[in-house]
Structure formats: C-alpha cells, structure tokens
Design a protein around this motif. Sequence first.
Motif, PDB file in Angstrom:
ATOM      1  N   UNK A  38      27.143 -10.036   1.726  1.00  0.00           N
ATOM      2  CA  UNK A  38      26.299  -8.912   1.318  1.00  0.00           C
ATOM      3  C   UNK A  38      25.468  -8.405   2.487  1.00  0.00           C
ATOM      4  N   UNK A  39      24.937  -9.324   3.277  1.00  0.00           N
ATOM      5  CA  UNK A  39      24.164  -8.907   4.450  1.00  0.00           C
ATOM      6  C   UNK A  39      25.027  -8.095   5.403  1.00  0.00           C
ATOM      7  N   UNK A  40      26.249  -8.553   5.660  1.00  0.00           N
ATOM      8  CA  UNK A  40      27.137  -7.840   6.574  1.00  0.00           C
ATOM      9  C   UNK A  40      27.587  -6.505   5.991  1.00  0.00           C
ATOM     10  N   UNK A  41      27.804  -6.466   4.682  1.00  0.00           N
ATOM     11  CA  UNK A  41      28.131  -5.198   4.031  1.00  0.00           C
ATOM     12  C   UNK A  41      27.023  -4.174   4.240  1.00  0.00           C
ATOM     13  N   UNK A  42      25.777  -4.591   4.036  1.00  0.00           N
ATOM     14  CA  UNK A  42      24.649  -3.664   4.192  1.00  0.00           C
ATOM     15  C   UNK A  42      24.473  -3.245   5.650  1.00  0.00           C
ATOM     16  N   UNK A  43      24.719  -4.181   6.571  1.00  0.00           N
ATOM     17  CA  UNK A  43      24.639  -3.834   7.991  1.00  0.00           C
ATOM     18  C   UNK A  43      25.715  -2.815   8.362  1.00  0.00           C
ATOM     19  N   UNK A  44      26.921  -3.044   7.883  1.00  0.00           N
ATOM     20  CA  UNK A  44      28.018  -2.119   8.150  1.00  0.00           C
ATOM     21  C   UNK A  44      27.714  -0.746   7.553  1.00  0.00           C
ATOM     22  N   UNK A  45      27.210  -0.739   6.313  1.00  0.00           N
ATOM     23  CA  UNK A  45      26.906   0.531   5.650  1.00  0.00           C
ATOM     24  C   UNK A  45      25.907   1.342   6.462  1.00  0.00           C
ATOM     25  N   UNK A  46      24.863   0.675   6.967  1.00  0.00           N
ATOM     26  CA  UNK A  46      23.875   1.404   7.773  1.00  0.00           C
ATOM     27  C   UNK A  46      24.480   1.839   9.102  1.00  0.00           C
ATOM     28  N   UNK A  47      25.216   0.969   9.768  1.00  0.00           N
ATOM     29  CA  UNK A  47      25.795   1.307  11.070  1.00  0.00           C
ATOM     30  C   UNK A  47      26.712   2.512  10.985  1.00  0.00           C
ATOM     31  N   UNK A  48      27.611   2.526   9.996  1.00  0.00           N
ATOM     32  CA  UNK A  48      28.619   3.575   9.940  1.00  0.00           C
ATOM     33  C   UNK A  48      28.079   4.849   9.313  1.00  0.00           C
ATOM     34  N   UNK A  49      26.983   4.740   8.577  1.00  0.00           N
ATOM     35  CA  UNK A  49      26.441   5.893   7.874  1.00  0.00           C
ATOM     36  C   UNK A  49      25.358   6.602   8.681  1.00  0.00           C
ATOM     37  N   UNK A  50      24.452   5.836   9.290  1.00  0.00           N
ATOM     38  CA  UNK A  50      23.316   6.452   9.978  1.00  0.00           C
ATOM     39  C   UNK A  50      23.098   5.901  11.385  1.00  0.00           C
ATOM     40  N   UNK A  51      24.068   5.159  11.910  1.00  0.00           N
ATOM     41  CA  UNK A  51      24.019   4.783  13.307  1.00  0.00           C
ATOM     42  C   UNK A  51      23.540   3.373  13.579  1.00  0.00           C
ATOM     43  N   UNK A  52      23.942   2.896  14.758  1.00  0.00           N
ATOM     44  CA  UNK A  52      23.592   1.543  15.188  1.00  0.00           C
ATOM     45  C   UNK A  52      22.195   1.501  15.785  1.00  0.00           C
ATOM     46  N   UNK A  53      21.826   2.568  16.506  1.00  0.00           N
ATOM     47  CA  UNK A  53      20.596   2.575  17.300  1.00  0.00           C
ATOM     48  C   UNK A  53      19.477   3.318  16.595  1.00  0.00           C
ATOM     49  N   UNK A  54      18.255   3.045  17.015  1.00  0.00           N
ATOM     50  CA  UNK A  54      17.082   3.839  16.626  1.00  0.00           C
ATOM     51  C   UNK A  54      16.847   4.830  17.761  1.00  0.00           C
ATOM     52  N   UNK A  55      17.055   6.137  17.527  1.00  0.00           N
ATOM     53  CA  UNK A  55      17.067   7.112  18.626  1.00  0.00           C
ATOM     54  C   UNK A  55      15.855   7.060  19.545  1.00  0.00           C
ATOM     55  N   UNK A  56      14.660   7.019  18.979  1.00  0.00           N
ATOM     56  CA  UNK A  56      13.447   7.082  19.789  1.00  0.00           C
ATOM     57  C   UNK A  56      13.269   5.866  20.681  1.00  0.00           C
ATOM     58  N   UNK A  57      13.925   4.761  20.331  1.00  0.00           N
ATOM     59  CA  UNK A  57      13.838   3.568  21.174  1.00  0.00           C
ATOM     60  C   UNK A  57      14.723   3.688  22.409  1.00  0.00           C
ATOM     61  N   UNK A  58      15.714   4.560  22.328  1.00  0.00           N
ATOM     62  CA  UNK A  58      16.606   4.777  23.466  1.00  0.00           C
ATOM     63  C   UNK A  58      16.013   5.790  24.417  1.00  0.00           C
ATOM     64  N   UNK A  59      15.429   6.864  23.867  1.00  0.00           N
ATOM     65  CA  UNK A  59      14.828   7.919  24.676  1.00  0.00           C
ATOM     66  C   UNK A  59      13.679   8.519  23.874  1.00  0.00           C
TER      67      UNK A  59
END
Length: 537
Positions: free
Chosen positions: A121-142
């Motif tokens: 379940x944890x991996x499912x939720x991680x995958x759902x967030x990664x593929x739906x709204x991205x791996x990174x937090x934009x403001x932390x990158x730039x």
Amino acid sequence: MLMKSMPFSAITARVWLFMSAIAVMLFAAPIAQAQVTDFRQAVAQAAASDDDIAAFYRERNYEGIWSTSGDRRRRNALMAAFASAGDHGLSSARYDPQPLMARLQSASTASEQGNVEVELTRMFLQYARDVQTGILVPSRVDSNIHRQVPYRSRLATARAFVQSNPDSFLRALPPSSPEYTRLMREKIAMERLLAAGGWGPTVPGGKLEAGSSGNSVVALRNRLIAMGFLERTNTQTYDAAIVAAVQRFQQAHGLAIDGTAGQGTLREINVAPETRLQSIIVAMERERWNNRPRGTRHIWVNLTDFTAKIVDNDVVTFETRSVIGANHRDRVSPEFSDVMEFMVINPSWYVPRSIITKEYLPQLQQNPNAVSQLQITDSRGRTVNRGAVDFTQYTEANFPFSMRQPPSRGNALGLVKFMFPNRYNIYLHDTPSKSLFGRETRAFSHGCIRLADPFDFAYALLARQVSNPEEFFQSRLRTGTEQRVNLNDPVPVHLVYRTAFTKPEGHMQYRRDVYGRDARIWNALSREGVAVRAVRG
C-alpha cells in the motif's frame, strides 16, 4: 548512466505468468490458514507510523487489499504499473517487481504477511503520487519555480482504488494531456534509437554552408538523415536539400532559420541523443507538476521558446515573440500560473524598488537630473524637486522616494500592459525596444514578459467581448491617459519553462536551457534513481 532494458511486453510476459503462480501458491494460501486476528494486528502495527495508511486500514478493520487469492487482479495490476514506471520517466529500480516477488515468496507468517500488505500500500501510494504529480518538489529544485502542484489526498486515493477497476484506475493516474502522451511516445522512440546506436558520429569542423563539400558535409548529411530531417541521399555537397534540412532543424530548435550550419547550429546538431532524452524526461516531470486543466482558453508563455500564445481548446489561435528576464540572479523570469484580469492602455510605469535603488539611485548620486523621464515622488505621491534633494545621503536601505514614468510612447512598458496581479510583480507588456525581438536568444528584461505584437495580442483578447476590438482599443489609446479595461472572462496564464515540447504534427521541439533550470531538475531526478535507458524494440 545508461541502462539496458527489455521492452515492456517482455517484462509483462515473464513477470506475470510467474507472479500469478507464486502469488497464489506462496502468499494467498498461508493467509487463509493464519489467524485473521494475528494478520490484522500485524497490519495495524505496520501501518501505525503513517497516518493516512493507518486511517485507511482502520476504516477497513485492518482487512487487507492485496493478501488473498481474490486480490490477485489488484496485485497484478499494481505490478504491471510498476513494471512500466520507467516508461513514465520514473525510477525503474524504485518500482522493480523482483524484490516484491521475493518478499511475497518469503512471507509465511501472519506478521510477515501484514508487513508486506502495508508495504504494498505504501508503494502504491508513492507510485500514484510520482506518476500523477511528480517525483520532485519544484521549489526545492529552483526557488524561481512557483508551481502549485495539485497533490491528491493519499487517503482518498487509497479509498478510490479499492472501489475501482484496478487496471483502469492505475492507467488513469498519469496526466491525460495530449502533450504528456506525445512526450511519452517520443521518449520510448528515443530509447529505441539509443539501443540502435543513436544518431551516429558528430559533425566536425567549423561553419558549413551552401556549396561546401568534404567529410564534414557527409557527416552533417548522415546526422540529419538519422535525425529525420533529410531524406536518404548520397550527396557529398551542401546542396539545396541539405539547406532545407538544416532549416527544418533550425525551426525545430528555435534557431535563426538561414539554412547555414554555423557554430550555434552545429552545437545543437551535435547534442547527444541521451541529452535530448533527459530533456524529454524533465518535460514529463514538469507536465506532472501541472496536472490540472489549463483552461479552455489560456495564455501559454514558454520562457525558453521566447513566445506567448493564446490557446483555445488546445489550438494555438495567436502567437507572438517575447523577451524574458535576463539570466541574472535578480532578473530571471519566474514560473507560475495565475489569471489575467485586465489590461491597462497608456500605462504608467511604477518603477520596482529594486530597480530604483540598484540602478537609478547610483545615477542620481552622480547627477540629480539623471533618468529625467522619471518622476520622483514622496510617500504621498507628490512630485519631488530633484534640485532640493541630496541623493548622496541615501542608501538602498533608506531611500524614501518612489519613481514613476508617465504614459508615453517612450514608456518602458510601451502603450499597453496585461495584468494578472501576483506577488512577483510580473506581467506582459509592450516595449519601445523593438529591436530585441530580432535576436535569436531574447533574455534581456528585468523579469516581466515583453511582447512583439502587443496590440494584436490585445485585439485577440478583446474579440470575445467587443464587436470591433481594434477600434475599441485605439479609441482608448488616443486619449493618452491611463485606461483600464477589464476582461469579462479572465484568462488563465501559465509561465512555463519547457526545453522539450511537442507539436501535434512535425518534429519534436527542443530549446536551450536559458537559466539552467532543467539541468538542475535532471540532476535532482537522477538522485531519485531516474536514468536514461536504451530499450530494444
């Protein structure tokens, strides 16, 4: 790092036949024999450290969603999604089915099965967030990427999943935009190209032009053929066909279209396919950050493309060249989305304080009559007599005055500005500096977006609310005074940064990484395990 990979169909065939067999034999049977209470206690304990997962299982009285023979379809759907994670530019290692298969095989007690249940379940939720709204937090990158990522509730996602067809649910997670679909298709094609050897040798030598011949022209010819810009030919001379192919390449890369392979064009031609693939993967991540409706009508400003477009129902109905912020720490144009509410015809320019203190104050200290086109005003808006002020006594910190340029053809904002009020003080506007629009790279402003055709841009926006937009606009322009015109239907505005983007027809489009942002994003993705792959078709 370049990773070799089997095509998805091969992964599917090998994994699912084996997976289905072992999942039932080695996992479902023990849970049927184990004490239900022990399993539920193990699930509760494993889920306790994650509030969303704990709430999800608590609502289900700690009943599993992966753990019985009846859950096989759900398990298989999840593993199929994990196997295709690399197609979406996610980390293949993070979602490798093999370690999960090993854990499924070794889970023989209720406690072990409960732990695997929660981990899935944890991996499912991680995958759902990664593929739906991205791996990174934009403001932390730039810090200049102010993207409000539309994160979905993890608890709501888990609830919806168990009530849905698992295959359909997982297929619907990635962005559904045509752009994402085309980027993914191009990514897979590029991976196959890499497996087949890429575009071949780079082009040596200096400038090449019509009439040139020799080994460098042959190398150019071969690379243009491999890239799809030139039909197969045996010519060894820079002939009309190569001129046309170079022009097509230049158009697809935002270069001056002259048909000559000069230093800038050759530099882009020699960019490695691996680097282009990185740009596509970054563009897919950016598309996930913006995974929400853009607006039936919206304004799309791609900073790297130096264009501003009006888009209606996914069709570009107006386009103009733009000038963006200079590549300097406090001048770069930020990325964000907002809503355009009005335009101002014959605008005044209220000079930002950073420009007043950093650029104009030093000039005033040398000469009180400097920048005479600007009015200096006090806190009450009254004009200040320059001759009565000793500017040398002030610093950036204590300068007490404001500055304003009244409406005029020489105004820094030109004759119209387009407002989407935001805390970054960014807007679109006209400019008296028209010569800059002829440049190939147009990063010269203090951050706002200058338009080459601001009047036509205004007419296009006004066409939906007045019968004669040109006459409406010009009549207000002739007054010479500030005129605010509200848009009856405010228009979403998206300031984006895409070094790789598609067109519904034609070649993939690539642009230079003007601010180095995409390089930073790629480095961050790499740290998360994302890698360029070569995939044999």
